[in-house]
Design a protein around this motif. Structure first.
Motif: not given
Lengths: 305, 162
Positions: A10, B21-22, B25-26, B11-17, A148, A142-144
């Protein structure tokens, strides 16, 4: 350790890279059909009896390719690639592009030979569908999630090398590197740059060992992610490796090379900014606007460290 | 002078997971990795896009014959020529992939003639199609210069006298 694993999957990536990769992906789709794999469109002339459907082709209700299916797939694919390249509704058209390209790959690979160079590229098209709208040169956002997505493409790219050695062990045996496979390859598709090697089988033998070592070591490029400069140098080495392979055998793995670009900090490229500065330079050296905040900490180089 | 942490804040809404969600995704990454690894060891090309990456994975003997396959055709005017990828849209590798079919039942070569005629509707029709393998003798990895050619399958259209 948790931090390292989190960063592995990430590490935030700037959205500018998404815009750049969308452009490259669409560009490749536009290049491939006429310059790189022109025989795919030629498959429209093949009788159905030569079609050997793959598992996906049998599971999904996909008809055997014919003149109109092949031509239609190409038209949809090229039409969808344009808005993706220039960031117009990139997700909607991204999905259309992904589906059309997948069908294009089935048309490509369903006649008795399956090629594997596009695994990473298909992963790229898929993750691009899920990424937000982006503009070139955007290093602020920036985007995680984007991080990913590109990490998944990078894993696919590395698998293409790493697992191909295991395929060699599987199909060729552990003795693959001691066999005459490079001689055979050069006899089949040698060039002026490689034909002379046929006189030096010991060199080819060594090159085969080098190939195995290289491919088994490629996963390192993923694990060194906290050290971006090192990672970029390794990627540069990969590109150089492909230049050498292309010179020797005219095999280029072009889609793989496009997918691999997502390792690079393409968000640093801002065509508008470059054009502005080029224009200013033409007007006179005094008007050059200052370069964009050179002192700013580069998020790419510091994010993980 | 923006610190990376500040950059993340605007940041945008996409920044954090988020943690869930992590995990998802993993898992996705691991499943892709597992599938492509599994097909490397057990699967075949059939599982495309998950398939063994087997370009140039076969061993070639240092002593023996290195082969190169091609298809030749004779048209109704008696001209002999190579049926290349450009002439038929059927690649050499595809031919090699289906070669056992053609050797078993040479009448299937009719389809390659059809592919040629579809691609080149203005050219004279084909009466004979042959799969020919040219074999180069290798000794200790060197080419000895000894070359043989073997016709592996032949098909001639009925009623043709070529």
């Amino acid at each position: 350790m948790t931090r390292y694993v989190n960063g592995f999957f990430f590490t935030p990536v700037a959205l500018g890279r998404v815009a750049a990769m969308r452009f490259l992906a669409g560009l490749f789709v536009w290049i491939e059909w006429w310059a790189y794999k022109p025989f795919i469109i030629q498959h429209r002339f093949l009788p159905e009896d030569l079609y050997q459907p793959l598992l996906v082709g049998r599971l999904l209700p996909i008809p055997a390719p014919n003149y109109w299916i092949v031509t239609g797939t190409l038209v949809v694919m090229l039409a969808a690639a344009l808005p993706v390249m220039f960031g117009y509704r990139p997700r909607l058209f991204g999905w259309i592009l992904f589906i059309a390209y997948f069908e294009w790959m089935l048309i490509y690979n369903s006649y008795g030979k399956v090629d594997h160079a596009s695994f990473g590229f298909m992963a790229l098209l898929l993750v691009l569908c899920m990424m937000p709208e982006a503009r070139w040169g955007d290093r602020e956002h920036l985007s995680e999630r984007v991080g990913w997505g590109f990490n998944l493409v990078q894993i696919a790219v590395v698998c293409t090398y790493f697992l191909s050695t295991w395929s060699k062990f599987r199909y060729g045996g552990f003795d693959w590197a001691n066999s005459g496979v490079f001689t055979w390859a050069i006899i089949r598709r040698g060039t002026v740059f490689s034909d002379w090697l046929l006189d030096f089988p010991e060199l080819l033998h060594a090159a085969q060992w080098g190939m195995v070592a290289f491919e088994l070591l490629t996963p390192l490029v993923l694990f060194v992610y906290p050290w971006k400069r090192l990672q970029y140098s390794i990627i540069a080495f990969f590109y150089a490796f492909h230049v050498a392979i292309f010179a020797a055998l005219t095999i280029s793995f072009l889609p793989h090379l496009f997918a691999m670009a997502c390792f690079l900090p393409l968000e640093r490229i801002d065509p508008k900014d470059l054009a502005r500065r080029a224009r200013a330079k033409l007007k006179g050296p005094k008007d050059i606007p200052p370069a964009r905040d050179r002192d700013e900490a580069d998020p790419e180089l510091t994010a993980a460290g | 002078m923006a610190h990376p942490c500040h950059t993340l804040a605007v940041d945008t809404q996409y920044a954090k997971v988020r943690p869930a969600g992590r995990a998802v995704r993993i898992t996705i990454s691991m499943v892709v990795l597992a599938l492509v690894t599994a097909t490397t060891f057990w699967g075949g090309d059939d599982f495309f896009p998950f398939a063994p990456f087997k370009m140039y994975s076969f061993s070639k003997e240092l002593d023996g014959w290195a082969g190169s396959t091609r298809v030749e055709a004779v048209n109704e005017e008696g001209e002999r020529f190579s049926l290349t990828e450009a002439a038929t849209g059927f690649r050499r590798a595809e031919l090699e992939g289906q070669k056992s079919r053609f050797v078993e039942d040479p009448t299937l070569l009719e389809y390659i003639a059809q592919a040629y005629e579809n691609t080149n509707p203005d050219k004279p029709e084909i009466v004979t199609v042959e799969i020919i393998e040219r074999r180069y003798r290798l000794e200790d990895g060197h080419q000895t210069g000894e070359v043989t050619e073997i016709v592996e399958a032949t098909y001639t259209r009925e009623g043709a006298d070529a």
